[in-house]
Design a protein around this motif. Structure first.
Motif, PDB file in Angstrom:
ATOM      1  N   GLY A   1       0.820  -1.200   0.000  1.00 32.47           N
ATOM      2  CA  GLY A   1       0.000   0.000   0.000  1.00 32.47           C
ATOM      3  C   GLY A   1       0.852   1.246   0.000  1.00 32.47           C
ATOM      4  O   GLY A   1       1.960   1.264  -0.521  1.00 32.47           O
ATOM      5  N   HIS A   2       0.336   2.289   0.614  1.00 37.10           N
ATOM      6  CA  HIS A   2       0.990   3.596   0.601  1.00 37.10           C
ATOM      7  C   HIS A   2       1.405   3.994   2.013  1.00 37.10           C
ATOM      8  O   HIS A   2       0.797   3.581   2.987  1.00 37.10           O
ATOM      9  N   VAL A   3       2.436   4.822   2.084  1.00 44.81           N
ATOM     10  CA  VAL A   3       2.935   5.338   3.354  1.00 44.81           C
ATOM     11  C   VAL A   3       3.031   6.848   3.227  1.00 44.81           C
ATOM     12  O   VAL A   3       3.410   7.368   2.177  1.00 44.81           O
ATOM     13  N   LYS A   4       2.665   7.551   4.303  1.00 44.91           N
ATOM     14  CA  LYS A   4       2.849   9.005   4.302  1.00 44.91           C
ATOM     15  C   LYS A   4       3.272   9.456   5.694  1.00 44.91           C
ATOM     16  O   LYS A   4       3.041   8.763   6.688  1.00 44.91           O
ATOM     17  N   VAL A   5       3.923  10.619   5.719  1.00 43.42           N
ATOM     18  CA  VAL A   5       4.389  11.228   6.968  1.00 43.42           C
ATOM     19  C   VAL A   5       3.849  12.657   6.975  1.00 43.42           C
ATOM     20  O   VAL A   5       4.047  13.405   6.010  1.00 43.42           O
ATOM     21  N   ASN A   6       3.174  13.049   8.056  1.00 46.22           N
ATOM     22  CA  ASN A   6       2.609  14.396   8.104  1.00 46.22           C
ATOM     23  C   ASN A   6       3.625  15.405   8.666  1.00 46.22           C
ATOM     24  O   ASN A   6       4.764  15.038   8.976  1.00 46.22           O
ATOM     25  N   LYS A   7       3.209  16.660   8.814  1.00 47.61           N
ATOM     26  CA  LYS A   7       4.115  17.718   9.270  1.00 47.61           C
ATOM     27  C   LYS A   7       4.608  17.502  10.696  1.00 47.61           C
ATOM     28  O   LYS A   7       5.655  18.020  11.078  1.00 47.61           O
TER      29      LYS A   7
END
Length: 105
Positions: A77-83
């Motif tokens: 799947g997908h991975v994201k990192v926020n601020k």
């Protein structure tokens, strides 16, 4: 040069088996790349203990200029990192939080 190969161990959970497979895959590619190297040393599945505390490093790559710690992850799947540097990934189309592999390493 490969200083230490991965320890072979039998994993019982699906998550542990997936993690062991990806660690083995990364160890394979590191071995293929650095086996003949005279100035790069690879240590796979390094376990350290100090005063009752234990840490495990998936792959440690050493060179005279420094070192790299590689933390292997088995993620689809997908991975994201926020601020705020909080990590999340998709599981069956839903976003869920996950521990930071950077902090883990």
């Amino acid at each position: 040069m490969i200083v230490k190969d991965r320890d072979s161990k039998q994993e019982t959970t699906l998550k542990a088996k997936a993690g062991a497979k990806v660690e083995g895959d990364v160890a394979f590619y590191l071995k293929r790349q650095f086996l003949e190297s005279k100035d790069i040393f690879v240590i796979n599945d390094l376990r350290l203990s100090y005063k009752g505390e234990v840490a495990q490093i998936d792959h440690l790559i050493l060179h005279s200029k420094g070192f790299v710690v590689v933390e292997s992850k088995s993620i689809r799947g997908h991975v994201k990192v926020n601020k705020q540097l909080e990590w999340s990934r998709t599981v069956r189309g839903r976003w869920i939080g996950m521990p930071s592999p950077i902090e883990q390493a």
